[in-house]
Design an enzyme around this catalytic site. Sequence first.
Site, mmCIF file in Angstrom:
data_model
loop_
_atom_site.group_PDB
_atom_site.id
_atom_site.type_symbol
_atom_site.label_atom_id
_atom_site.label_comp_id
_atom_site.label_asym_id
_atom_site.label_seq_id
_atom_site.Cartn_x
_atom_site.Cartn_y
_atom_site.Cartn_z
ATOM 1 N N ARG A 1 -8.806 17.337 6.310
ATOM 2 C CA ARG A 1 -9.635 17.678 5.135
ATOM 3 C C ARG A 1 -10.971 18.251 5.593
ATOM 4 N NH1 ARG A 1 -9.335 11.929 2.400
ATOM 5 N NH2 ARG A 1 -7.301 11.521 3.291
ATOM 6 N N LEU B 1 -13.894 5.904 10.132
ATOM 7 C CA LEU B 1 -13.394 7.155 10.695
ATOM 8 C C LEU B 1 -11.929 6.995 11.080
ATOM 9 C CD1 LEU B 1 -16.436 7.807 13.099
ATOM 10 C CD2 LEU B 1 -16.188 8.466 10.699
ATOM 11 N N ARG C 1 -2.951 -1.993 -3.146
ATOM 12 C CA ARG C 1 -4.046 -1.043 -3.021
ATOM 13 C C ARG C 1 -3.891 -0.006 -4.134
ATOM 14 N NH1 ARG C 1 -4.580 3.998 0.899
ATOM 15 N NH2 ARG C 1 -6.708 4.559 0.358
ATOM 16 N N LYS D 1 3.193 0.905 3.186
ATOM 17 C CA LYS D 1 2.844 -0.145 4.149
ATOM 18 C C LYS D 1 2.941 -1.479 3.435
ATOM 19 C CE LYS D 1 -0.572 2.390 6.831
ATOM 20 N NZ LYS D 1 -2.008 2.542 6.988
ATOM 21 N N HIS E 1 -12.400 4.189 0.294
ATOM 22 C CA HIS E 1 -12.421 3.283 1.460
ATOM 23 C C HIS E 1 -13.252 2.023 1.169
ATOM 24 C CE1 HIS E 1 -11.764 6.959 4.342
ATOM 25 N NE2 HIS E 1 -10.600 6.382 4.063
ATOM 26 N N ASN F 1 -7.911 8.943 9.702
ATOM 27 C CA ASN F 1 -7.472 10.281 9.296
ATOM 28 C C ASN F 1 -8.346 10.785 8.162
ATOM 29 O OD1 ASN F 1 -5.612 11.983 10.473
ATOM 30 N ND2 ASN F 1 -3.982 10.477 10.125
ATOM 31 N N GLU G 1 -8.019 -3.673 6.092
ATOM 32 C CA GLU G 1 -8.009 -3.522 4.633
ATOM 33 C C GLU G 1 -6.959 -4.416 3.995
ATOM 34 O OE1 GLU G 1 -8.052 0.769 5.692
ATOM 35 O OE2 GLU G 1 -8.904 0.993 3.700
ATOM 36 N N ASN H 1 0.860 -1.187 0.000
ATOM 37 C CA ASN H 1 0.000 0.000 0.000
ATOM 38 C C ASN H 1 0.899 1.242 0.000
ATOM 39 O OD1 ASN H 1 -1.718 2.101 0.575
ATOM 40 N ND2 ASN H 1 -2.618 1.160 2.408
HETATM 41 P P1 AMP Z 1 -6.353 5.664 11.065
HETATM 42 O O1 AMP Z 1 -6.190 6.600 9.887
HETATM 43 O O2 AMP Z 1 -7.439 4.641 10.859
HETATM 44 O O3 AMP Z 1 -5.070 5.074 11.565
HETATM 45 O O4 AMP Z 1 -6.885 6.587 12.272
HETATM 46 C C1 AMP Z 1 -6.173 7.681 12.755
HETATM 47 C C2 AMP Z 1 -7.044 8.431 13.754
HETATM 48 O O5 AMP Z 1 -7.440 7.540 14.821
HETATM 49 C C3 AMP Z 1 -6.346 9.613 14.435
HETATM 50 O O6 AMP Z 1 -7.227 10.732 14.477
HETATM 51 C C4 AMP Z 1 -6.122 9.109 15.838
HETATM 52 O O7 AMP Z 1 -6.143 10.157 16.761
HETATM 53 C C5 AMP Z 1 -7.332 8.216 16.039
HETATM 54 N N1 AMP Z 1 -7.110 7.313 17.175
HETATM 55 C C6 AMP Z 1 -6.218 6.301 17.267
HETATM 56 N N2 AMP Z 1 -6.276 5.754 18.506
HETATM 57 C C7 AMP Z 1 -7.232 6.449 19.191
HETATM 58 C C8 AMP Z 1 -7.763 6.368 20.518
HETATM 59 N N3 AMP Z 1 -7.326 5.459 21.388
HETATM 60 N N4 AMP Z 1 -8.744 7.245 20.862
HETATM 61 C C9 AMP Z 1 -9.199 8.163 19.994
HETATM 62 N N5 AMP Z 1 -8.738 8.291 18.733
HETATM 63 C C10 AMP Z 1 -7.773 7.445 18.331
#
Ligand code: AMP
Length: 393
Positions: A234, A202, A84, A16, A173, A204, A378, A9
């Site tokens: 964003r 939900l 990906r 990744k 997604h 980044n 994913e 990815n």
């Molecule tokens: P991702 O793109 O799926 O890796 O998600 C990233 C987002 O997940 C960032 O905004 C992080 O702050 C949030 N995140 C990760 N761990 C936690 C947690 N324990 N509590 C709240 N938000 C989290």
Amino acid sequence: MEDTLLVVNCGSSSLKVALFSARLERLASALAERLGQEDASARADRTSVPLPAKAKHEDALAAIVEHFRYTGVMSGNPKAIGHRVVHGGEAFTAPSLLTDEIIAAIEDCASLAPLHNPVNLKGIQGTRSLFPDVPQVAVFDTAFHQTLPQHAYLYALPRRFYDDWGVRRYGFHGTSHSFMVSETARLLDRPTNSLSIISAHLGNGCSMTAIRDGKSVDTSMGLTPLEGLVMGTRCGDIDPGLFDFLNGKGIQADELNAILNKESGLLGLSGSTNDMRTLVDQADQGDEASAQALAVFCFRLARYVGAMMASLTALDALVFTGGIGENSARVRQDTIALLGLMGFQLDVDRNSNHGRESSQRIDADGSRFPVLVIPTDEELVIARAADQESRNA
Ligand code: AMP
């Protein structure tokens, strides 16, 4: 170990890589960051993988594969490689075995995703030169949404934009949303093709999808991943009239594009962070801008749940996933609190005691609809697709 599946990815400055066994168990994961920069670095699980300064995607890929070989998790060649690919336009409705023609078609989609497809192609070229005889498969973020009905994908713009340039809602997604379908089906013990869910990814980046009879029928992201929910950096939905207004203030298209993608969302509103953990901590310590950012984020989410109902005739579950969806009890609670009129109710203990590793129901016993938290994977979806498609090679 023989008969592995490699998943690649490529992001704009990151890479990744995941390695799975033939039985789809994860054997190893690696992440390279700041590629192209002086301080490019890589880690495989807990070990640092040495990279040259300004390492490119191809260098990092070769170093990580070498590391997998050195540590013994991979011997010989993988049996298939999954990539990906962000944008498949209207050409791709399913994973595709990579041939020169398919690669050319992915290049054709690059104008729709200039930041993503060219870098995805770098990963493809990299593994093609490392493993010339191994079947490679592209898995598209957009493919799952190719079942959107026309009324959900057409923008109210002059028709020629769609006819000549393919301007329409594509959605992203898709691997994560499709994983939500199979996991929800497993959890509720239902066949996937009878399932209607609203899936909120939900991380980044954030998107929501309405899924009817197992198929995507509406989604919040559009031509690009900028539309829809509030995200880390964003903006999501905004008034298109803003472009002319800001133009009058001297902000040109390139600058505006960077602001909407990289300086908006939670970061823009809070003025300090795009990390939901930090944002909630700051809000709880009385930082007003962080509290407002959290409120806008949750309100937009709740509003979209309402919007997604227009595409459904039944709802089997509302599903949360991604870094925020899986981990932030606060976001889930503040969002569901806005949905009381629709009959959603959360069980406070189930919601706060949810552990990241497991899927779980978090709705109260009297809730009209089930609410689930499901960890996404994913890379597993891509490994599965690579395995299946390569059998046709
Ligand atoms: P991702 O793109 O799926 O890796 O998600 C990233 C987002 O997940 C960032 O905004 C992080 O702050 C949030 N995140 C990760 N761990 C936690 C947690 N324990 N509590 C709240 N938000 C989290």
